[in-house]
Design a protein around this motif. Sequence first.
Motif, PDB file in Angstrom:
ATOM      1  N   ALA A  43      47.258  46.492  29.233  1.00 24.03           N
ATOM      2  CA  ALA A  43      46.881  45.770  30.443  1.00 24.03           C
ATOM      3  C   ALA A  43      46.644  44.303  30.094  1.00 24.03           C
ATOM      4  N   LYS A  44      47.092  43.444  30.987  1.00 22.61           N
ATOM      5  CA  LYS A  44      46.845  42.011  30.833  1.00 22.61           C
ATOM      6  C   LYS A  44      45.702  41.636  31.769  1.00 22.61           C
ATOM      7  N   THR A  95      45.409  40.817  26.173  1.00 20.57           N
ATOM      8  CA  THR A  95      46.132  42.072  26.333  1.00 20.57           C
ATOM      9  C   THR A  95      45.264  43.156  25.718  1.00 20.57           C
ATOM     10  N   VAL A 138      45.678  41.539  35.745  1.00 24.68           N
ATOM     11  CA  VAL A 138      46.948  40.900  36.111  1.00 24.68           C
ATOM     12  C   VAL A 138      48.048  41.948  36.239  1.00 24.68           C
ATOM     13  N   ASN A 139      48.169  42.795  35.224  1.00 27.10           N
ATOM     14  CA  ASN A 139      49.144  43.885  35.292  1.00 27.10           C
ATOM     15  C   ASN A 139      48.702  45.007  34.363  1.00 27.10           C
ATOM     16  N   HIS A 140      49.320  46.165  34.595  1.00 26.09           N
ATOM     17  CA  HIS A 140      48.905  47.352  33.862  1.00 26.09           C
ATOM     18  C   HIS A 140      50.111  48.259  33.680  1.00 26.09           C
ATOM     19  N   PHE A 141      50.323  48.703  32.446  1.00 28.86           N
ATOM     20  CA  PHE A 141      51.382  49.654  32.135  1.00 28.86           C
ATOM     21  C   PHE A 141      50.730  50.865  31.498  1.00 28.86           C
TER      22      PHE A 141
END
Length: 129
Positions: A105-106, A86, A55-58
């Motif tokens: 990361a989600k 997460t 879904v998203n990544h930091f």
Amino acid sequence: MQIFEKNITVSKEDLDDLNHVNNVRYVQWVQDIAKEHWLTYATKDILETYSWFLVNHFIEYKSEALLGDQLHLKTYVPSVEGVTTTRHVEIFNTKTNRLVVQSKAKWCLIDSKTQRPTRIISEIAELFD
């Protein structure tokens, strides 16, 4: 909370034009350890029924890694909520114990047949405990 760990050595193929580990390589290592963790503990039935969608990544780069450095990667999943988890990944230089990269990361659990998000069943959540 279960922690999955492994060690790697920086090779020439990991380097960028400045002779540091390329940021794209860190992202690959983050993905690789997440996949390795999942494949190590998920049963055959789970692997055939479910997959994950990012879904998203930091990612945060804290220090450099160079050719020959020994790196310690660790990942863990501190939270499972509904259809998502997460996942954290931390990469340390084993010689200096210095944090090199940290990532969050989600991930969303997907039903492999419908390709739709699906609630994380307890059998999967327990893989991360």
